[in-house]
Design a protein around this motif. Structure first.
Motif, PDB file in Angstrom:
ATOM      1  N   TYR A 380      -7.378 -14.427   2.711  1.00 13.74           N
ATOM      2  CA  TYR A 380      -7.093 -13.236   1.908  1.00 13.74           C
ATOM      3  C   TYR A 380      -6.038 -12.402   2.619  1.00 13.74           C
ATOM      4  N   LYS A 381      -5.030 -11.991   1.865  1.00 11.71           N
ATOM      5  CA  LYS A 381      -3.970 -11.145   2.411  1.00 11.71           C
ATOM      6  C   LYS A 381      -3.764  -9.947   1.495  1.00 11.71           C
ATOM      7  N   GLN A 382      -3.505  -8.822   2.140  1.00 13.18           N
ATOM      8  CA  GLN A 382      -3.283  -7.590   1.377  1.00 13.18           C
ATOM      9  C   GLN A 382      -2.104  -6.837   1.983  1.00 13.18           C
ATOM     10  N   THR A 383      -1.165  -6.486   1.141  1.00 13.27           N
ATOM     11  CA  THR A 383      -0.020  -5.681   1.560  1.00 13.27           C
ATOM     12  C   THR A 383      -0.006  -4.398   0.748  1.00 13.27           C
ATOM     13  N   SER A 384      -0.011  -3.266   1.449  1.00 14.21           N
ATOM     14  CA  SER A 384      -0.046  -1.962   0.786  1.00 14.21           C
ATOM     15  C   SER A 384       1.180  -1.158   1.177  1.00 14.21           C
ATOM     16  N   MET A 385       1.702  -0.419   0.219  1.00 18.04           N
ATOM     17  CA  MET A 385       2.817   0.482   0.503  1.00 18.04           C
ATOM     18  C   MET A 385       2.410   1.898   0.149  1.00 18.04           C
ATOM     19  N   LEU A 386       2.495   2.769   1.141  1.00 12.95           N
ATOM     20  CA  LEU A 386       2.216   4.190   0.944  1.00 12.95           C
ATOM     21  C   LEU A 386       3.530   4.947   1.029  1.00 12.95           C
TER      22      LEU A 386
END
Length: 743
Positions: A380-386
């Motif tokens: 599982y991979k998660q990329t978040s941009m804030l």
């Protein structure tokens, strides 16, 4: 709407007061017109056959609280997936959240986390489908669906601590048959096309091919993107071969491939909470949706089932391979501004092997013994941009999270029934399970997309500590079962049972701190007393089950109000209630069926639950849940259905159905915020059609939610926006034309 203390009465009375659509009125008048015309011939309900105990048995002889829904009935009612089915099964709830999907039975289910497996085990032809995303898989060419309530730890096994949903696909037929079906709802741009071909290939080999295509434009409008919402596209195909290799050996091989994709989910802000960029978005209506994103899902599976007759015993070997992958883009701040977006990607592979020996049945002692093995690996991979520039806090941050989990499980199980005499039977069972798991999780926030940078931002500091974690765990469990069964008459069966359940621990995939990586196993003890009774010389039946379940170390996942979910083990919970269901064949052409469920769920010794925003608390961030209910625990739920058919001349037949489904008020968010409590509602569905008397074709008008109830299946806080909330809305009224032709 004021609800009567009796949900069935409330549901029925609500119809007349709400002036439902003419389709419901037409179907209802058709049904009621036939009641006085009682048939002179002997009325007999059609027997329902299930395999809930790994044997072919009549539903009325199975000492378990179980509901079975026929595949043809589901197709007629437009039940396309599990969330459509929940209205017809007592104490079954399903919630599709922003980060995952959960199934609940009797108030018990798993929260949203990629490290979780479902507390309600889902099985297709005996193969375990425990991952959250698989609950969204659409139905295709099913023979029936069985919903077993309470722990199913002996014969179904893995993690089915709250119950099991067992789906049985249609098998190749002895004679040639083919069918094509279509459903069209132009208003929402909904189109479904299905096809089935089945029959003999050689004297000993039979085959079946089923395909399905589905498109939906959506029923909501994004006021910012000026486009329709909840667009779906699904494509599935399944091939099955059945080979009678010899007099004692038969083999069934199945392979399936499918995709189910969606664009722009049905999420909208329902309370702005003083946040400037959300102002004006306080109305819960379908014209004010604002969410963008996509979900792309691919799944493939295959299974091989070998049955070999060893004298009067049957040896069964079931091998299954399952894999899927998905990618989702989500707007996590639920606003029209680009503040927080997340891309998730997951890949899963699973292989399982079960060996089972079954005695012939009808002996003094009947038994089933077996071994089970399963291995699985998850990435599982998660990329978040804030986008901190939008909040005037600095440059953009990019968060990268990677999680892996591998597991190997083996189990041995046995269940035996001592048929003491014609009236009494005693059943005992036990399953021993050992599971080895390993997990890793890495978290990194960057300014440039490459270098991990320790950062602090006011209010969300805990989320910016880079970490790299790994752990291993081994668990062993013994889950016993004891059941006493009594037949006071040929038409009545009474049973009392004690069963236990176990769900393995694991690793938190979405957490952000080092201390929250592992969570422990959860356990359950259930006491159940039930009866299944035939009435009116076989024209009616009534089933009742009373249950009491104690859960310990519940695995829970809660939103922290900012950017992440945290996982832990709640102390204890108790759930108790009663379930009733029955059928009554009033005439040769009219059948009534209904179900009623009462549920009382209560947390106990749970002092560190998640506070909802603004909740007074002595300890910051922690609130006592003692005495509180869980998400998806309506006190009352009920359904009432009428099926009617009558000849029209020599060659035609009229077929109509009407069902009313009531659900009491309940919470749709894990933190039990009263702002996100779903009020009680009744939904009405109806179908009226005409077809040939020999069943070769039919055309029908199908209506769902005819009173246009506006409801939501899940809700939560808006990230980074104190006092703001969003909901995922359910589909409003829909009317479709349905047709089928059989060759």
């Amino acid at each position: 709407m004021k609800i009567s203390t009796n949900p069935l009465v409330a549901a029925i009375s609500g119809v007349s007061s709400r002036n439902p659509a003419s389709l419901a009125g037409l179907a209802l008048s058709t049904v009621l017109a036939s009641v006085p015309a009682m048939a002179e011939s002997v009325l007999q309900l059609e027997e329902v056959v299930v395999t809930a105990q790994k044997r072919v048995e009549s539903l009325q002889e199975v000492p378990i609280s179980v509901s079975a829904v026929d595949g043809s009935k589901m197709a007629e009612a437009g039940i396309q997936r599990l969330d459509d089915l929940q209205a017809y099964v007592p104490n079954l709830k399903m919630g599709e959240g922003s980060l995952g999907t959960s199934i609940f039975i009797r108030g018990m289910g798993s929260g949203v986390n990629q490290g979780f497996e479902q507390s309600v085990g889902m099985y297709i032809d005996g193969i375990y489908y425990g991952r959250s995303q698989l609950a969204r898989v659409p139905f295709l060419d099913l023979e029936r669906v069985e919903v077993l309530r309470g722990p199913q730890s002996i014969l179904f096994g893995k993690n089915s601590i709250a119950g099991a949903v067992s789906m049985v696909t249609a098998k190749p037929s002895e004679e040639f048959e083919a069918e094509i079906g279509a459903l069209v709802a132009p208003e929402d741009g909904e189109y479904e096309l299905t096809g089935v071909v089945s029959g003999p290939i050689t004297d000993s080999l039979r085959g079946r091919l089923a395909v399905r295509g589905y498109d939906l434009d959506g029923w909501m409008e994004d006021i910012y993107l000026d486009q329709e919402m909840t667009e779906k596209k699904e494509r599935f195909a399944r091939g099955t071969l059945a080979w009678d290799a010899s007099e004692n050996l038969d083999v069934v091989f199945k392979v399936e491939q499918g995709t189910f994709d969606s664009e722009n989910r049905q999420r909208q802000v329902v309370k702005a909470g003083g946040v400037p960029y959300l102002q004006g978005e306080n109305d819960f209506d379908l014209e004010r949706a604002m969410n963008e994103g996509y979900s792309e899902n691919d799944i493939s599976n295959s299974s091989l089932v070998i049955n070999y007759q060893l004298g009067e015993h049957t040896f069964t070997a079931t091998s299954g391979y399952l894999s899927y992958e998905f990618e989702e883009l989500g707007d996590r701040d639920a606003s029209p501004l680009f503040i927080l977006h997340t891309v998730e990607a997951e890949e899963y592979r699973q292989f399982s092997q079960e060996l089972r020996l079954t005695s012939p049945g009808g002996e003094t002692v009947d038994y089933i013994v077996g071994l089970f093995y399963q291995t699985g690996d998850l990435e599982y991979k998660q990329t978040s941009m804030l986008n901190l520039a939008t909040l005037n806090l600095g440059p953009n941050l990019i968060g990268k999270k990677a999680f892996t989990s591998d597991s190997d499980l083996w189990a041995a199980f046995a269940q035996a029934t001592w048929n003491i005499n014609d009236a009494w039977a005693l059943t005992g069972g036990v399953r021993y399970t050992q599971e080895d798991k390993s997990g890793t999780r890495g978290l990194c926030w960057t300014l440039d997309g490459q270098t991990c940078t320790p950062l602090t931002v006011a209010g969300v500091e805990p989320h910016f500590g880079a970490n790299s974690l790994e752990a291993d765990r081994t668990e062993n469990s013994i889950t016993p079962l004891l059941r006493l069964q009594y037949h006071p008459t040929d038409d009545t069966m009474v049973y009392a049972s004690y069963s236990t359940g176990f769900k393995a621990g694991g690793f938190d995939a979405t957490g952000v701190t080092r201390s929250d990586f592992e969570f422990e196993e959860e356990k359950a003890k259930t006491y159940e007393l039930g009866t299944k009774t035939g009435l009116l010389d076989g024209a009616a039946e009534l089933n009742v089950a009373l249950f009491y379940t104690e859960f310990s170390d519940l695995q829970v996942s809660t939103f922290d109000g900012n950017l992440g979910f945290s996982v832990g083990n709640a102390a204890e919970a108790v759930t108790r209630g009663i379930e009733l269901d029955g059928r009554w064949q009033l005439t040769q052409g009219l059948t009534l069926s209904g179900a009623l469920a009462y549920l009382d769920f209560e947390f106990q010794d749970y002092d560190d639950g998640q506070c909802y925003r603004g909740q007074p608390t002595a300890t910051p961030g922690m609130c006592s849940y003692d005495g509180k209910e869980n998400i998806y625990t309506p006190e009352w739920s009920a359904s009432l259905r009428a099926d009617y058919q009558r000849p029209l001349g020599d060659s035609l037949e009229l077929r109509a159905s009407l069902d009313l489904n009531f659900v009491d008020n309940h919470f749709i968010t894990p933190d039990l915020d009263p702002v996100l409590e779903q009020g009680a509602y009744t939904k009405i569905n109806a179908r009226i059609g005409i077809g040939s008397a020999d069943g070769s074709w039919d055309v029908a008008l199908v209506g769902k939610n005819l009173t246009d109830e506006l409801t939501a299946s899940f809700g939560n806080d808006v990230s980074l926006a104190n006092g703001a909330y969003w909901k995922l809305t359910d589909r409003p009224r829909s009317v479709a034309v349905q047709g089928r032709y059989r060759f």
